[in-house]
Design an enzyme around this catalytic site. Structure first.
Site, PDB file in Angstrom:
ATOM      1  N   THR A 206       0.838  -1.188   0.000  1.00 23.91           N
ATOM      2  CA  THR A 206       0.000   0.000   0.000  1.00 23.91           C
ATOM      3  C   THR A 206       0.882   1.250   0.000  1.00 23.91           C
ATOM      4  OG1 THR A 206      -1.650  -1.203   1.232  1.00 23.91           O
ATOM      5  CG2 THR A 206      -1.616   1.167   1.603  1.00 23.91           C
TER       6      THR A 206
ATOM      7  N   ASP B 284      -7.736  -2.568   5.147  1.00 25.96           N
ATOM      8  CA  ASP B 284      -7.841  -1.429   6.051  1.00 25.96           C
ATOM      9  C   ASP B 284      -7.687  -0.081   5.361  1.00 25.96           C
ATOM     10  OD1 ASP B 284      -5.099  -2.262   5.635  1.00 25.96           O
ATOM     11  OD2 ASP B 284      -4.534  -0.771   7.130  1.00 25.96           O
TER      12      ASP B 284
END
Lengths: 332, 332
Positions: free
Chosen positions: A195, A226
C-alpha cells in the site's frame, strides 16, 4: 497613545507572520511494508523505489514549504506513488483472482475531521482524488464499487484502462501465484502489504493523512482491507496525530490501528513515538499483524515504526532533513 | 492431608460452577434512532415495533440464559430484527435511488477480536449471517458488492427477491422523497437512522456486537455508512465493552464511535456509562451527529444513550429486568 498604533500593528503583523513562518512543516510517505529483505530486490528496482519515494516526499514538502495545505501535500505525494509502477496502488497495483485491478483509497484532514474513501473501484486513475472528492463534494464518507465509479465519472476524474494499470510484473506475479496455489491468496510476496500513503503537517497546524492500495494479490469476493477504512488505515486529528498504515489489513481493521494510535496520544499522555511503537511492535506483533505505520504529530515529530523486515518509507523532518529507507537496519 | 483432597476438589468444582452460574448475562438491542416523536407513529406501528424489539431481546437472552454464546445471542436477535418489516435492515430496508435494496452488516466478538462485515450486498436475506460467515469462514474481515454476494451464495446462505425485501411502506416513502427533492437524500425521516443492532455478554465473559442496515433512503453512488465499519458502527473487546451504533453514519465513521467508547473505557478509567454518554451527548452532539448507541461492559452493565428524540431499544439487564423504550422520556 494614538501614535503608537501603527507600530503596534506592525509588531503584531511581524509576530504573527514570524510565528507562522516558524511553525514546523513535516511530511512522511510509505510504499508498503513486508518481507523486504536485502538481496530480494534487484539493484535497479531498489533504486527505482528509493527514487519514487524521494520524489513523492519532496513534492509534498514543496507544497508545505510554500505555505500550502497538508491536504494538498498528502494528495500530491500519494498521486505520485499511485502513478509509479513500483507500488501496489494505481498503476502497478496487484491483480485480483480475475486478473482485474480493484482499488481502495481514503483521506482525512485533522481540523474538521472531514474524511473521504472509495473501495473496490475499477478504472479510476488516481483513487486518492476520488476519495478526496467524496470528502469535499459529497455528503458521504465512503462510496464503493460501481456507485463510486459513477460518482468519479460525474466529477470528471481521469479514467484509465488495463494497459495503464497492469504491468508485466503483476501479470507474471499472478501467474506464479496461481501456479503455486490455485485459489488461495499469497501471503508470501513482497507485494502483500505494499500500500502507499502519506501524512503531513502544514504551517497552519493542520494534519492530514492519505492511503491508497490495490489490496491483496489474487484477492476475491470483493475483499476490502484497512486502507479505505477511516480509523483502521487512515486517521487525522489536529489534537493528536495523523496516521497512514500498511500491513495485513484484517489485523489493522480489528485493532482500529490508525485511530488507536491517536486515541493513545489523546487519552494516555503517551508521545506519538511511544503510542505508535506500542501498537505496531506490541499489540500487532503479538497477534501476528504484520506491517507498519507512518505518523506525524502537531509538533511535526514523525514516527515510522514497522514490525516487518522492511518498509518503503521517506520523510522530510521538521528540521528539513530528508530520510529514505527500505530495510529495518536503516532505522534512525 | 491426603484425605482432604477429594473434598478440596469438590469444593473447587462447586466454586467454579457457582462462579460461572453467577456470572451475569445481559443483552440489548436497537432498531434505530432519530426524530421519533410521540404522535408520529400510528398506535399499530408503535405496538409492532415494541413487540419486535421485545421478541429479539428475549430470543437473544434465552440463548445466554441457557449458557449459549454472546455471538449466537446477537446473531439471533439481529436476524429477528432483519426479518421484521418495521426496521431498516433486511426485510423492510429503505430503497436506494434506483429502487433497489443494498444491505450492510457487521459482527465482532470481544475475546479474539475476530470480526466480519459485508457492504452493499443485494438479495442476501440475513446480511448478519453473511457478516458472521466472513468472520468464521474466510481469512477476511470485509467483503463488498457482488464479490460478497458470491461468497454468501457459495456458503449456501438464503437469498430472497424484491417481494421479500420491499414493503409498500418503503415504496411509498421513496416516492414521497423523490417528489420532495428529486436527487437529494432525505434527512427528515424516521427511517434515516433505523439501523438494527445487538450487544451481549455471555456466561463465559465474552462480549459480542452486531449491526445491520439498509443505509439511507434514496442513497446513491454505493454509499456505505458506519454499520459495516468495524470501529465505527460495531466494536467488541472483552477488556472494555461491546457497542452497536445507529445514527448519521458519516459522523459515526469520522469519530470512530464504537471503538472510541471502548478506548475511553480502556484508557481513561471512565465507566461505560460515562464514556458512551460523553461520545453521544458531547462529541457527537457538538458536531450535529445525530444518533445513539447500545453498549454493554464485562460486568453486564448496559448503556443506551442517544441524542435524538427517540431510539428504538430493548434490554434484559443482568438482574433479569426487561426494558423496552422508544422515546427519550422513557429513559431510566
Amino acid at each position: 497613545m494614538k501614535y503608537f498604533q501603527p507600530l503596534a500593528l506592525l509588531l503584531a503583523i511581524t509576530v504573527a507572520s514570524t510565528t507562522v513562518a516558524d511553525n514546523p512543516v513535516a511530511i512522511a510517505v510509505h510504499g508498503g511494508a513486508g518481507t523486504i529483505e536485502r538481496g530480494l530486490l534487484s539493484e535497479e528496482r531498489e533504486l527505482a523505489i528509493r527514487e519514487a519515494l524521494e520524489k513523492a516526499v519532496r513534492a509534498g514538502h514543496e507544497i508545505l514549504a510554500n505555505g500550502g495545505s497538508s491536504l494538498d501535500a498528502v494528495t500530491a505525494a500519494v498521486e505520485i506513488l499511485e502513478d509509479a509502477p513500483e507500488f501496489n496502488a494505481g498503476r502497478g497495483a496487484v491483480l485480483t483472482s480475475e486478473g482485474t485491478v480493484e482499488l481502495d483509497a481514503s483521506i482525512m484532514v485533522g481540523g474538521s475531521l472531514d474524511a473521504g474513501a472509495v473501495a473496490s473501484v475499477k478504472g479510476v486513475r488516481n483513487p486518492i482524488q476520488a476519495a478526496r472528492l467524496v470528502m469535499t463534494d459529497s455528503p458521504h464518507v465512503m462510496l464503493v464499487g460501481e456507485g463510486a465509479e459513477t460518482f468519479a465519472r460525474n466529477r470528471e476524474l481521469d479514467f484509465a484502462d488495463d494497459d495503464w494499470f497492469i504491468t508485466d510484473f503483476r501479470r507474471e506475479q499472478l501467474e506464479a501465484i496461481r501456479a503455486r496455489r490455485d485459489t488461495q491468496m499469497t501471503e508470501l510476496s513482497e507485494d502483500w502489504y505494499s500500500t502507499v500513503g502519506a501524512v503531513a503537517l502544514d504551517r497552519e497546524g493542520n494534519l492530514a493523512a492519505a492511503t491508497s492500495t490495490g489490496g491483496m494479490s489474487n484477492k476475491r469476493w470483493g475483499r476490502v482491507g484497512d486502507s479505505p477504512i477511516i480509523g483502521a488505515g487512515t486517521y487525522a486529528d489536529n489534537r493528536s496525530c495523523a496516521v497512514s498504515a500498511t500491513g495485513h489489513g484484517e489485523y489493522f481493521i480489528r485493532h482500529v490501528v490508525a485511530y488507536d494510535i491517536c486515541a493513545r496520544v489523546a487519552y494516555t499522555g503517551q508521545t506519538l513515538a511511544e503510542a505508535s511503537d506500542t501498537v505496531v511492535n506490541k499489540v500487532l506483533r503479538q497477534v501476528g499483524g504484520d506491517g507498519g505505520v507512518i505518523a506525524v504529530d502537531p509538533r511535526g515529530r514523525i514516527s515510522m515504526p514497522f514490525n516487518t523486515a522492511g518498509m518503503y518509507r521517506a520523510a522530510i523532518h521538521a528540521d528539513g532533513r530528508l530520510e529514505v529507507g527500505i530495510y529495518n537496519d536503516e532505522t534512525e
